[in-house]
Design an enzyme around this catalytic site. Sequence first.
Site, PDB file in Angstrom:
ATOM      1  N   GLU A 177     -16.842 -57.549  13.201  1.00  0.00           N
ATOM      2  CA  GLU A 177     -17.390 -56.280  12.728  1.00  0.00           C
ATOM      3  C   GLU A 177     -18.526 -55.748  13.603  1.00  0.00           C
ATOM      4  OE1 GLU A 177     -18.446 -56.792   8.610  1.00  0.00           O
ATOM      5  OE2 GLU A 177     -16.407 -57.271   8.003  1.00  0.00           O
ATOM      6  N   GLU A 383     -10.484 -60.589   6.598  1.00  0.00           N
ATOM      7  CA  GLU A 383     -11.371 -60.705   5.434  1.00  0.00           C
ATOM      8  C   GLU A 383     -10.888 -59.743   4.369  1.00  0.00           C
ATOM      9  OE1 GLU A 383     -15.606 -60.127   5.872  1.00  0.00           O
ATOM     10  OE2 GLU A 383     -15.629 -61.319   7.715  1.00  0.00           O
TER      11      GLU A 383
HETATM   12  O1  IFM Z   1     -20.177 -61.301   3.874  1.00  0.00           O
HETATM   13  C1  IFM Z   1     -19.681 -60.293   4.679  1.00  0.00           C
HETATM   14  C2  IFM Z   1     -19.166 -60.849   5.986  1.00  0.00           C
HETATM   15  O2  IFM Z   1     -20.144 -61.550   6.669  1.00  0.00           O
HETATM   16  C3  IFM Z   1     -18.687 -59.730   6.875  1.00  0.00           C
HETATM   17  N1  IFM Z   1     -17.754 -58.870   6.190  1.00  0.00           N
HETATM   18  C4  IFM Z   1     -18.130 -58.391   4.891  1.00  0.00           C
HETATM   19  C5  IFM Z   1     -18.548 -59.551   4.006  1.00  0.00           C
HETATM   20  C6  IFM Z   1     -18.934 -59.046   2.608  1.00  0.00           C
HETATM   21  O3  IFM Z   1     -19.978 -58.137   2.711  1.00  0.00           O
END
Ligand code: IFM
Length: 491
Positions: A177, A383
């Site tokens: 990200e 994710e």
């Molecule tokens: O916890 C975070 C992660 O580190 C990166 N993506 C989003 C998740 C939830 O906010």
Amino acid sequence: MSTTTTPATATAAPRTFPTDFLWGTATAAYQIEGAAREGGRGPSIWDTYSHTPGRTQDGDTGDVACDHYHRWAEDVDHLARLGVGAYRLSISWPRVQPGGRGPLNPEGVAFYRRLLDTLRERGIRPFVTLYHWDLPQELEDAGGWANRDTALAFAEYARLMAGELGERVEMWTTLNEPWCSAYLGYGSGVHAPGRTEPEAALAAVHHLNLAHGLAVQAIRSVLPGAQTSITLNLHVIRPADPASEADADAVRKIDALANRAFLSPLLDGEYPQDLLDDTAHVTDWSFVRDGDLAEIRQPLDVLGINYYSTTKVRKFSGEGRPEQADGHKTTDASPWIGVTDVEFLRQPGPYTEMGWNIEPAGLTDLLLDVARRYPDVPLAVTENGAAFADEVTVDTAGRRRVHDERRVRYLRDHVEALGAARDAGADVRGYFAWSLMDNFEWSYGYSKRFGIIHVDYPTGERTWKDSAHWYARLAATGTLPEESEVEPVHA
Ligand code: IFM
């Protein structure tokens, strides 16, 4: 409208996935490891930020977190019992190279070698992210991601890791990200290093893209057959009024900053002209040097996509700055660099504990959108998950339980949405639930629980939530279980 009626007794067959579809869970080093001052680890920007009063909820830090540094073997056991085929973890750069440059820390490298070897022994493929936000503090002191040298240092770190960890790693993911690293770290300042400098945020975008391209080449120079990827949190942006040209333009502006600022250089070898035009009053982009775009555009084995919710925008034509509903105020310290005429509207619920709207169809739309634009790039959802306020109870058999039915429903609906995207032609090869366990949720500290395994922070005790039991069934069968299939399968 179809006039066919479905017999009341007919039930749709449960969705199934092919046997080579990869089920995994994900974590990140700073969020779980703890041991912040042990084993030769150097300080990172998140140590500095979380120890600065007022930066994180309740002053929480990652000093201890889930104590994974000491409990890693137990955590690998949990992964093996879950039956997942892959585990997405990140390496703490300051643990293996404390200053971000110069000599490696053998104790730090040995920690990851042990962890990766054990995962392999248990049949779990390691997906390793090299950067999940914990920049060595010394590099930030030299300018951080606003400084081009950080990209060069990152490539060297990647090369060293490829040499040290080699074939243990299944998939090398350069960055997690970069949107957050650049815009939250250097634009709105709600993430480390907490800077609010619009031009630095755009320089960071470019240097992160460059870091990715250089790192992919560095890894492949050591491991020619290495699989490489990057993970982006692409935004699904809806217009308030689908018929409004002004709202369509608001979508375009946010899409340029959120999505195309990364996708276009990574996969097309260019920055979008409209992005350059929209931000011309902030920077002339002279930090992009001749040859950089060719370095950035490298073949990807997988594009990782993180997805949680959707965003709705409309053109703002009132006086002053609009009030925002996405958690970010439009002030001088905004993640949306150079944009002052876009309003973020609250989406309809339901919402997770983060206040994020739950919209599984957004995942289908996103995957199909990327697949249409880049049909040759395999995708993985790296994710997806939800924070809810969980409660531990004890059942009649004396077992600790967490009945997190909202999370089970969230996961089920999103896996179903992923399946719908596959049905429509998107080449999606894996799904990683965020997160294996509750952990340090950045500025929110420990107040938000995303895990499928509950962590009792005072004792470190792990307890499987119903979502973990449900996910273990999915991983074992490749067939989407019913929401009610949450009874413990292990003693
Ligand atoms: O916890 C975070 C992660 O580190 C990166 N993506 C989003 C998740 C939830 O906010």
